[in-house]
Design an enzyme around this catalytic site. Structure first.
Site, mmCIF file in Angstrom:
data_model
loop_
_atom_site.group_PDB
_atom_site.id
_atom_site.type_symbol
_atom_site.label_atom_id
_atom_site.label_comp_id
_atom_site.label_asym_id
_atom_site.label_seq_id
_atom_site.Cartn_x
_atom_site.Cartn_y
_atom_site.Cartn_z
ATOM 1 N N ASP A 284 -1.209 2.608 15.517
ATOM 2 C CA ASP A 284 -1.100 1.919 14.127
ATOM 3 C C ASP A 284 -1.109 0.286 13.868
ATOM 4 O O ASP A 284 -0.111 0.486 14.804
ATOM 5 C CB ASP A 284 -1.426 2.583 12.556
ATOM 6 C CG ASP A 284 0.113 2.461 12.213
ATOM 7 O OD1 ASP A 284 1.251 1.975 12.838
ATOM 8 O OD2 ASP A 284 0.381 3.326 11.398
ATOM 9 N N ASP B 148 0.435 -2.818 12.788
ATOM 10 C CA ASP B 148 0.613 -3.678 11.143
ATOM 11 C C ASP B 148 1.064 -5.041 11.536
ATOM 12 O O ASP B 148 1.465 -5.737 12.675
ATOM 13 C CB ASP B 148 1.863 -3.294 10.586
ATOM 14 C CG ASP B 148 2.384 -2.021 9.668
ATOM 15 O OD1 ASP B 148 1.124 -1.419 9.929
ATOM 16 O OD2 ASP B 148 2.738 -0.482 10.549
ATOM 17 N N ASP C 240 13.679 -1.150 9.625
ATOM 18 C CA ASP C 240 15.201 -0.458 9.927
ATOM 19 C C ASP C 240 15.892 -0.607 11.247
ATOM 20 O O ASP C 240 17.616 -1.085 11.646
ATOM 21 C CB ASP C 240 15.026 1.615 9.752
ATOM 22 C CG ASP C 240 13.207 1.168 10.810
ATOM 23 O OD1 ASP C 240 12.774 0.474 11.302
ATOM 24 O OD2 ASP C 240 12.776 2.583 10.281
HETATM 25 P P1 ATP Z 1 4.987 5.029 14.406
HETATM 26 O O1 ATP Z 1 3.957 4.055 12.755
HETATM 27 O O2 ATP Z 1 5.089 4.586 15.159
HETATM 28 O O3 ATP Z 1 5.434 6.396 13.289
HETATM 29 P P2 ATP Z 1 6.470 2.506 12.830
HETATM 30 O O4 ATP Z 1 7.813 2.128 13.371
HETATM 31 O O5 ATP Z 1 5.308 2.030 13.183
HETATM 32 O O6 ATP Z 1 6.542 3.840 13.525
HETATM 33 P P3 ATP Z 1 6.302 2.946 10.689
HETATM 34 O O7 ATP Z 1 6.130 3.821 9.613
HETATM 35 O O8 ATP Z 1 4.748 2.321 10.632
HETATM 36 O O9 ATP Z 1 6.929 2.905 11.880
HETATM 37 O O10 ATP Z 1 6.365 1.578 9.388
HETATM 38 C C1 ATP Z 1 6.350 -0.096 10.546
HETATM 39 C C2 ATP Z 1 7.306 -0.723 10.589
HETATM 40 O O11 ATP Z 1 8.263 -0.493 9.174
HETATM 41 C C3 ATP Z 1 9.034 -0.466 10.953
HETATM 42 O O12 ATP Z 1 8.039 0.045 12.242
HETATM 43 C C4 ATP Z 1 9.913 -0.415 10.302
HETATM 44 O O13 ATP Z 1 10.307 -1.919 10.917
HETATM 45 C C5 ATP Z 1 9.325 -1.088 8.688
HETATM 46 N N1 ATP Z 1 10.233 -0.187 8.271
HETATM 47 C C6 ATP Z 1 9.075 1.325 7.758
HETATM 48 N N2 ATP Z 1 9.818 2.112 7.282
HETATM 49 C C7 ATP Z 1 10.694 1.604 7.208
HETATM 50 C C8 ATP Z 1 12.353 2.083 6.248
HETATM 51 N N3 ATP Z 1 11.777 3.492 5.726
HETATM 52 N N4 ATP Z 1 13.345 1.518 6.051
HETATM 53 C C9 ATP Z 1 12.778 -0.316 7.233
HETATM 54 N N5 ATP Z 1 12.163 -0.872 7.442
HETATM 55 C C10 ATP Z 1 11.097 0.890 7.764
HETATM 56 MG MG MG Z 2 3.636 2.322 12.608
#
Ligand code: ATP
Ligand code: MG
Length: 463
Positions: free
Chosen positions: A61, A63, A159
């Site tokens: 996805d 963001d 994170d």
């Molecule tokens: P994927 O979508 O591939 O699972 P992602 O890194 O994009 O991985 P998401 O859950 O979509 O993870 O979150 C998007 C972004 O938001 C993360 O890359 C991070 O920067 C931030 N983020 C998400 N969850 C947290 C958290 N619990 N604490 C801090 N930052 C977070």
């Molecule tokens: Mg994501």
């Protein structure tokens, strides 16, 4: 902080010095970014998408982070809905694809602490609860705010450094405040800031560390790894519904077996599925861990092949050891009875809700699947064939195969059911009539245990 880039200006990696090509970015995400830019706002692709693009992977996805307020975003896109209670996010819908647009935030608050559905629609037209903290000028833009912020404030709430990169639509450069590019190159998960503090703020980050390490084959940097075992118990305080979402991401994203191994290594699994972990530690149920691993490997394989996977099957393999143990404890001394299996399923499911919740839409079919296991023993009479029509037959049969693979069910029984399915109706009938002397009764569930025991212990197979 001893990180040389921390709290300073970002390292800006110009377009020619990184590998992110717009051709690999979702056209819808690009549309959102360009429209923000044309309206005079900043627009960055953030988080996992930037990380994955640098790795040459296809992001799942996209963001977006911006200095536009959620209300600004809503005015820019007709297909936009605002969600979230404390932190409002804009979701821009393009058919199936949703581009999540978040306004930069200053506060280091836990991410996604509420479910997305919670705030949807109902709050779309009400002001955010913290509006009293906001200072806005007459054009509605923020001047000072303890919630919304600027890009260089936003980065610190993220994170991991590898998740803290910003791809700028203005000039296609990557902004790196936290050493994220180096971490991606070194394939390393490193928390931004003090690890213990960041885990205490949001214990789910421990699961995220494991998830990304498993999925991307990254290492977990020493200081990020160190507190996990010590703080694993903090997961007990996380809402069970959020852990359900995380469990699906851990086990149904194509690296479930690797994720399980890491969860176990870091002492996290026992906080998610305590009854299962306790049963695995007991010799008679230890083989069910191998079933889980094989089941997860099959699931990973299915995902690689783009085949559907279901939480129902996942929770069946995750809870089977606990169900068997519960069943054995309940039926000790009494005659085996399928109702014991039913009660054991219910008891295990009920206790499990306190940790990782399992919605009824998965819990009920899971129970049906497990209840079919003793019925596979019956191979005589036309009634034996009724199971083939059961909506849970396919999943239950796959589960039987798994039991047979680890020696917990008779391989011949599994083969028989494989064979039956290949036959036309007439042939099936002949087959079930031609088994004289076999017990007809659905004698029900006695303890499942390996028929060919590899680790000793009492074998009391279901059959
Ligand atoms: P994927 O979508 O591939 O699972 P992602 O890194 O994009 O991985 P998401 O859950 O979509 O993870 O979150 C998007 C972004 O938001 C993360 O890359 C991070 O920067 C931030 N983020 C998400 N969850 C947290 C958290 N619990 N604490 C801090 N930052 C977070
Ligand atoms: Mg994501």
């Amino acid at each position: 902080m001893n990180d040389p880039v921390a709290h300073g200006a970002p390292l800006i990696i110009p377009r020619n010095d990184h590998t992110i090509s717009r051709a690999k970015i979702s056209p819808n995400a690009l549309k959102v970014l360009y429209r923000l830019k044309e309206a005079g706002f900043q627009g960055f692709l953030v988080g996992g998408a930037v990380r994955d693009l640098l790795l040459g992977l296809t992001p799942k996805d996209f963001d977006v982070a911006t200095d536009a307020l959620p209300e600004d975003v809503r005015h820019l896109f007709r297909n936009c809905r605002l969600i979230g209670r404390r932190f409002r996010l804009a979701h821009v819908h393009f058919g199936q694809e949703i581009i999540e647009v978040a306004t930069f935030r200053a506060a280091a608050a836990p991410e996604r602490e509420e479910s997305e559905e919670e705030g949807e629609d109902a709050l779309a037209d009400s002001p955010p609860q913290d509006s009293e903290h906001r200072a806005v000028n007459d054009r509605g833009r923020i001047l000072r705010d303890n919630m919304y912020g600027t890009v260089d404030e936003d980065v610190w709430r993220r994170d991991f450094a590898a998740n803290g990169l910003y791809y700028n639509i203005e000039d296609f450069s990557v902004w790196d405040y936290v050493g994220g590019v180096a971490d991606v190159r070194a394939r390393r998960m490193k928390l931004i800031g003090d690890p213990e503090e960041r885990y205490r703020e949001d214990p789910v980050r421990m699961l995220r560390a494991v998830r990304f390490a498993a999925k991307l084959d990254f290492s977990i940097e020493a200081a990020t790894e160190e507190p996990i075992r010590r703080l694993a118990h903090l997961l007990d305080g996380v809402p069970a519904a959020r852990l359900f979402e995380e469990a699906l991401k851990l086990f149904l994203s194509g690296s479930g077996a690797a994720a399980y191994r890491l969860l176990k290594e870091y002492g996290l699994f026992e906080h998610l599925f305590p009854a299962t972990a306790a049963a695995f530690a007991l010799e008679p149920y230890a083989y069910a861990e191998e079933m889980l691993l094989r089941g997860l490997e099959n699931t990973d394989e299915r995902i690689r092949e783009d085949k559907p996977v279901t939480p129902t099957f996942l929770f069946a393999i995750l809870l089977w050891a606990a169900v068997l143990r519960e069943m054995n404890e309940r039926q000790a001394g009494s005659s085996p009875d399928t109702s014991v299996l039913l009660d054991a399923c219910d008891a295990v499911l009920k206790r499990q809700q306190a940790r990782v919740s399992i919605p009824r839409r998965f819990g009920i079919p899971m129970r049906e699947m497990l209840m079919l296991q003793p019925r596979f023993n019956r191979r005589t009479g036309a009634k034996a064939l009724a199971i083939l029509q059961h909506p849970r037959f396919r999943a239950a049969y796959d589960f039987l195969l798994l039991r047979a693979q680890v020696g917990a069910a008779d391989p011949e029984l599994a083969q028989w059911w494989t064979h039956v399915q290949t036959l036309p109706h007439e042939e099936r009938l002949k087959l079930v009539q031609a088994r004289p002397g076999e017990s007809v009764g659905d004698s029900g569930a006695r303890a499942d245990a390996p028929r060919r025991r590899r680790r000793g212990g009492a074998a009391t197979p279901i059959e």
